[in-house]
Design a protein around this motif. Structure first.
Motif, PDB file in Angstrom:
ATOM      1  N   GLY A  72       0.812  -1.214   0.000  1.00 30.50           N
ATOM      2  CA  GLY A  72       0.000   0.000   0.000  1.00 30.50           C
ATOM      3  C   GLY A  72       0.843   1.261   0.000  1.00 30.50           C
ATOM      4  O   GLY A  72       1.931   1.301   0.572  1.00 30.50           O
ATOM      5  N   ASP A  78      -5.798   3.486  -2.215  1.00 31.81           N
ATOM      6  CA  ASP A  78      -5.545   2.538  -1.127  1.00 31.81           C
ATOM      7  C   ASP A  78      -6.289   2.934   0.145  1.00 31.81           C
ATOM      8  O   ASP A  78      -6.746   2.068   0.906  1.00 31.81           O
ATOM      9  CB  ASP A  78      -4.045   2.430  -0.845  1.00 31.81           C
ATOM     10  N   SER A 113      -2.034  -4.523  -2.156  1.00 39.14           N
ATOM     11  CA  SER A 113      -2.247  -3.494  -3.177  1.00 39.14           C
ATOM     12  C   SER A 113      -1.081  -3.560  -4.162  1.00 39.14           C
ATOM     13  O   SER A 113       0.074  -3.718  -3.768  1.00 39.14           O
ATOM     14  CB  SER A 113      -2.297  -2.107  -2.521  1.00 39.14           C
TER      15      SER A 113
END
Length: 486
Positions: A72, A78, A113
């Protein structure tokens, strides 16, 4: 009417143009046995909640989510994703034990992510470079999302509620696995629609204002959510019910979401192969010319009018005269491109306007239509006003608009010819795989007559418009008056 509707462009962007075709003669049989939300829907509500427009997405004063995300960046995407996961976790902390015999919900083990444009990371044994996706990996209990392309594209196209829709769906898959609802024999289509249903259950929680980070309005907010589900539908006719790639048509996915929103996660947990098979519109093209459109011409107007007469013959209604010449209606203004005049029991068709609406949707800014089925559904909507007039029902107001959508759905449901053999269409007119998705797109647009009263006033909430159409499509015309009385 405007011709650059977002829903038209998105329908084009997700699949090819639809088909309305002619087949062999059959006999009518209502499609029954499909449960709906408890109680009669109110015209100004969405599954019992007040229908209203408003902002949707992350609440501006929401607390910062305390959640570890591998890879992230702390950027906007995010942050929205983490806020969504926290809120969906919080929802399932309560809903899971209530749904699954007191068992505690276990949060997702790992969140990842990544940027699909440049990453060397692997998840679930797959390299993520070029993977424009969001997904759940059961083996490692991981949810991963592409912050570089997918989620920004959805946010920029639909708004901030779009990434929330996708992630709530993926967490729905995690719920399935935790509850033992899916295994190696579960068809992809059933698993995907059950996840759509679980997402709908969460969105009910958010619409009630109970989520700490995420909000969604029941009007334009839910319209957008349903638009996202339509956008990520399968291309019509390319995958069948048993295809391992199948996720569902727009109609199927929106229906599943509505079940969860209206009835809660218990309804989702009850989904089976049998129940989804009974209501699915996910079919392969299985014969020639199913992709051919039905042009807006005088002969085809007659063909559609004959179909409507046959479907509504048992009501005893005197069929309205259908005119392709412009006719005035004493004391009333017309609606474009099709009008109904109660005083003369006449449906007037503006052929040029209807042809514009029947044009296949395009993905650019150039004005376009919704497709041929959506255009003929406008004609059907004015025809069924004659059915309501004969029954002594009011033709004005939201209740009339919802009844209209329901009756158009009933007509449509009796024209679906499917290879599973569950439906036996009326007359010679058929709708092919994907046609109903045109109707969904039109119902989510701001200029359709499918859920409009005699003055052209459309029911405000897209959710309610589609729900009414769905009830008619799945159950036939009987509920249309009982659910949407004066």
């Amino acid at each position: 009417m405007g011709r650059s509707s977002t829903m038209r462009r998105l329908l084009a962007g997700s699949a090819a143009a639809m088909a309305l075709c002619v087949g062999v003669t059959g006999c009518s049989r209502p499609i029954d046995g499909i449960p709906t939300a408890n109680g009669a829907p109110e015209a100004d509500t969405v599954a019992g909640l007040p229908a209203s427009d408003g902002p949707s997405g992350r609440k501006p004063d929401a607390p910062e989510a305390d959640l570890r995300v591998v890879g992230g960046t702390g950027g906007e995407i995010d942050t929205l994703a983490a806020d969504t996961v926290v809120d969906v976790h919080e929802y399932w902390n309560t809903a899971y034990p209530e749904t699954f015999d007191g068992s505690a919900f276990r949060p997702i083990g790992r969140l990842v992510s990544y940027d699909s444009r440049s990453t060397g990371r692997e998840v679930c044994g797959q390299r993520l470079t070029g993977m424009v996706n969001a997904f759940y990996c059961p083996g490692s209990d991981t949810i991963a999302w592409d912050r570089g392309e997918l989620l920004p594209k959805l946010r920029n196209t639909f708004g901030p509620i779009a990434p929330v829709t996708v992630l709530a769906h993926e967490i729905g898959h995690a719920v399935q696995h935790r509850a033992g609802l899916v295994d190696a024999d579960t068809s992809t289509l059933v698993a995907e629609q059950q996840a759509d249903c679980f997402a709908g259950a969460f969105f009910r929680h958010a619409a009630e204002g109970s989520a700490p980070h995420i909000r969604v309005s029941t009007g334009n907010g839910l319209n957008t959510v349903l638009g996202v589900l339509s956008y990520i539908r399968d291309a019509p006719g390319r995958t069948g019910f048993t295809d391992p790639r199948a996720h569902g048509t727009a109609f199927d996915r929106v229906s599943a979401f509505q079940y969860g929103f209206s009835d809660g996660p218990g309804r989702c947990a009850e989904m089976t192969e049998k129940s989804v098979t009974r209501r699915t519109t996910q079919f392969h093209f299985w014969k020639e010319k199913q992709e051919s459109d039905l042009p807006v011409e005088a002969d085809n107007i007659l063909l559609v009018s004959r179909s409507l007469r046959k479907v509504f013959a048992d009501t005893g209604v005197a069929p309205p005269t259908i005119s392709i010449d412009s006719r005035s209606c004493p004391g009333a203004e017309g609606t474009e491109p099709v009008s109904y005049c109660a005083e003369t029991n006449t449906v007037s068709v503006d052929m040029a306007g209807l042809r514009e609406l029947a044009e296949p949707p395009t993905s650019g800014e150039k004005p376009s239509g919704y497709g041929d089925f959506a255009a003929y559904a406008q004609l059907a909507s004015r025809y069924v006003l004659a059915v309501q007039q004969a029954a002594g029902l009011s033709l004005r107001g939201d209740a009339a608009g919802l009844r209209t959508a329901c009756l158009v759905g009933a007509w449509s449901g009796l024209l679906v010819e499917d290879p599973i053999g569950r439906r036996n269409p009326v007359g010679k007119l058929r709708i092919a795989p994907g046609d109903v998705d045109e109707g969904v797109a039109a119902l989510l647009g701001n200029d359709s007559l499918i859920a409009a009263d005699v003055t052209g006033s459309q029911v405000p909430a897209g959710f309610a418009r589609i729900e009414a159409f769905r009830i008619g499509f799945q159950q036939g015309m009987s509920p249309c008056a009982s659910e949407y009385g004066n």
